[in-house]
Design an enzyme around this catalytic site. Structure first.
Site, mmCIF file in Angstrom:
data_model
loop_
_atom_site.group_PDB
_atom_site.id
_atom_site.type_symbol
_atom_site.label_atom_id
_atom_site.label_comp_id
_atom_site.label_asym_id
_atom_site.label_seq_id
_atom_site.Cartn_x
_atom_site.Cartn_y
_atom_site.Cartn_z
ATOM 1 N N GLU A 70 0.845 -1.385 -0.224
ATOM 2 C CA GLU A 70 0.019 0.091 -0.003
ATOM 3 C C GLU A 70 0.869 1.244 -0.011
ATOM 4 O OE1 GLU A 70 -2.015 3.480 1.645
ATOM 5 O OE2 GLU A 70 -0.472 2.552 2.556
ATOM 6 N N ASP A 96 -6.785 1.545 8.584
ATOM 7 C CA ASP A 96 -5.569 1.981 8.146
ATOM 8 C C ASP A 96 -5.467 3.234 8.621
ATOM 9 O OD1 ASP A 96 -3.028 2.458 7.044
ATOM 10 O OD2 ASP A 96 -3.627 2.703 4.994
#
Length: 463
Positions: A324, A352
Site C-alpha cells: 500500500e 488504516d
C-alpha cells in the site's frame, strides 16, 4: 431508595437486550479478555520490524500472518502472488545547514520513498523556500535553477480532523520533486507531514511522473524542528547552503503476496465481505500503527467470530494487502483477481488510521445503505462509538468499488496519528493494548451487522 432500585430492575426486565446487543457485547468482552491482536502485533513489530515492500521483513510477515490465520481454524487460508517494487534506503542519510564555510548545523533528514540518491559525495546548494507547489510555479526559473527547493508548507493545525490537514499539504511531498525539476532545481527538501515539533523526519511515497531516470533529482524529508531552523536561518541569510547525502536506489520488482483467510458463509457464500489492512510498512520504525494495527485488528475480526460462535451468513474474508505504501499493488491485484473470478463483493472494511481509540466509521455507499448504517448507531453508542460519516474508506479496498457495494473505513481518534506516521517512532510501545482491542471489536460489530442484514440493493426496474 429500595423502591427506586426495584423500578430500575423492572425496567431492565421490561427491555431485555436484543440479539444484536448481545452479540456485540460478546465481541467486546471476548476481545478484552481473550483477544490475540496485541500478541500478534508484538511479534510483527518486535520480532520482524519494518516491512518495506520487497524486503526480507515483508516476506517474514507474510509467513507469520499466514501461520496465525492457519491456527484459527478458518475454512481457507492462502497467499495471492503480487509483484511489488523494491526500493532500498541504503546507509543512513546525513544533512547539515552551512551558514558559512566550515560552520554547520547537522539536521535530521530521510529519503522519500522512491527517491534517487544524491551524488556519492552528497549534494550542496543554495536553498529557495516555498510554501507549496503553487508558490514554486509563480517564481521565475532563474530564482530556482541550480538550487534545492525547500517545501515548508505545514499541516494546518486548525483542522480537527488531522487527515484533512495531511491531505492539504501532502502534494508537495508526492509531486514536489517532479515540479522542481521543471524549474531547474537540483534537489528537494520537504517539511515532514506532522503537526508535532520534533526531530523525527517522516518519509512517504513520492513520484517523478514520467521523468526519465537521468533527469530525476534527490528528495528528502526534514524534521519539523529542523525545517523551522532552516526557515529562520534563510530569513537571516538567503545565501546559506544546505547539504544532504542519501544512498537509496530502486531495484527490479520482486514477487510478494497478499495474505488471505476466510470463513465461508452458511446462507449466501457467494456474497463476500472483506476486512483488511496493509501488511507492508515503511522501514524507519516497525510499522505498528501504520498498518500493523489494522492487520491484526482485521485478523481479530475472524478470531472473534470463531471464539463467540457466530456463524456468518456471508463469506467473511480477511485480506492483508502488500504494497500500500509505495504502489498499492496488493489492493489492485486483489480487485483484479476478484473480477477475473466473477466474485461478488458486497462489503469491504479497512483499518488504516492507527490503533488509537475507535470513534466510528466513514462510509462510501448509496444513500439507502447509509441510512441503514445510521439505524445501527445506537448499538455502538454504549461503546462511545458515535461518528458515522460519509467519506473515504481505505486505499486498498478502493479498487473494489463498483457503485453498489458498501465500503467503510475504521475511524479512530486522529490527534496522535501523525506524531508517528511514517517516522522512526511508529513503534510498538506507542500502541495501547485496550485501544487496539476496542478497535477490533468495533470492526467485528460492523461486519456482523452487515452480514446479518445485508446491503440495501437498488430496486429492480420493471421493463
Amino acid at each position: 431508595m429500595r423502591l427506586f432500585i426495584l423500578l430500575v430492575l423492572l425496567a431492565f426486565q421490561a427491555f431485555p437486550q436484543s440479539e444484536d446487543e448481545k452479540q456485540i457485547k460478546a465481541f467486546y468482552e471476548t476481545v478484552l479478555t481473550q483477544g490475540d491482536s496485541y500478541r500478534w502485533l508484538n511479534y510483527l513489530s518486535n520480532q520482524i520490524g519494518g516491512r518495506l515492500s520487497g524486503s526480507v521483513q515483508a516476506e517474514q510477515a507474510v509467513a507469520y500472518t499466514r501461520s496465525q490465520l492457519d491456527s484459527l481454524g478458518l475454512d481457507r487460508v492462502w497467499l495471492q502472488p503480487v509483484m511489488v517494487p523494491k526500493w532500498v534506503r541504503g546507509t543512513p542519510e546525513f544533512a547539515y545547514i552551512e551558514s558559512q564555510p566550515g560552520v554547520t548545523n547537522n539536521v535530521p533528514v530521510c529519503a522519500l520513498g522512491g527517491s534517487v540518491a544524491t551524488p556519492q559525495g552528497g549534494l550542496k546548494a543554495q536553498v529557495v523556500e516555498v510554501m507549496g507547489i503553487e508558490e514554486l510555479k509563480k517564481l521565475p526559473r532563474e530564482q530556482v535553477e541550480g538550487k534545492i527547493v525547500f517545501y515548508n508548507r505545514p499541516m494546518d493545525p486548525t483542522l480537527i480532523n488531522t487527515f484533512q490537514s495531511y491531505s492539504g499539504c501532502v502534494d508537495q511531498r508526492y509531486s514536489g520533486a517532479a515540479e522542481a525539476v521543471s524549474m531547474g532545481a537540483v534537489g528537494v527538501i520537504v517539511r515532514s507531514m506532522t503537526l508535532r515539533n520534533d526531530d523525527y523526519p517522516h518519509t512517504g511515497a513520492m513520484s517523478y511522473g514520467d521523468l526519465p531516470v537521468n533527469q530525476r533529482i534527490p528528495a528528502a524529508a526534514i524534521s519539523t524542528n529542523a525545517a523551522d531552523l532552516l526557515s529562520t536561518t534563510l530569513k537571516l541569510d538567503p545565501n546559506i547552503k544546505f547539504y544532504f547525502r542519501q544512498n537509496c536506489r530502486q531495484l527490479d520488482d520482486v514477487q510478494s503476496y497478499n495474505v488471505i483467510g476466510e470463513i465461508r458463509g452458511t446462507t449466501y457464500p457467494e456474497e463476500i465481505m472483506t476486512v483488511g489492512g496493509h501488511l507492508d510498512s515503511w522501514d524507519l520504525g516497525d510499522g505498528s500503527h501504520d498498518d500493523g494495527a489494522g492487520c491484526v485488528q482485521s485478523m481479530e475480526v475472524l478470531n472473534l467470530f470463531k471464539k463467540t460462535g457466530y456463524r456468518p451468513k456471508r463469506t467473511i474474508r480477511v485480506v492483508l494487502f502488500m504494497n500500500e505504501e509505495n504502489g498499492l499493488r496488493g489492493g489492485r491485484k486483489y480487485a483484479e483477481e476478484a473480477r477475473k473470478r466473477g466474485e461478488n463483493h458486497v462489503f469491504a472494511l479497512e483499518s488504516d488510521a492507527g490503533g488509537f481509540t475507535p470513534r466510528g466509521f466513514s462510509f462510501d455507499c448509496t444513500d439507502a445503505n447509509y441510512q441503514q448504517v445510521l439505524s445501527w448507531k445506537p448499538l455502538f453508542e454504549p461503546y462511545l462509538i458515535h461518528s458515522f460519516v460519509r467519506g473515504g474508506s481505505g486505499a486498498d479496498i478502493g479498487p473494489l468499488k463498483d457503485g453498489q457495494m458498501v465500503l467503510a473505513g475504521l475511524r479512530p481518534d486522529t490527534q496522535r496519528y501523525f506524531d508517528h506516521h511514517h517516522a522512526e517512532n511508529d513503534t510498538f510501545e506507542h500502541v495501547n493494548k485496550r485501544e487496539l482491542e476496542l478497535g477490533a471489536a468495533t470492526m467485528a460489530s460492523l461486519v456482523f451487522l452487515m452480514d446479518k442484514y445485508g446491503i440495501v440493493k437498488p430496486p429492480k426496474i420493471k421493463g
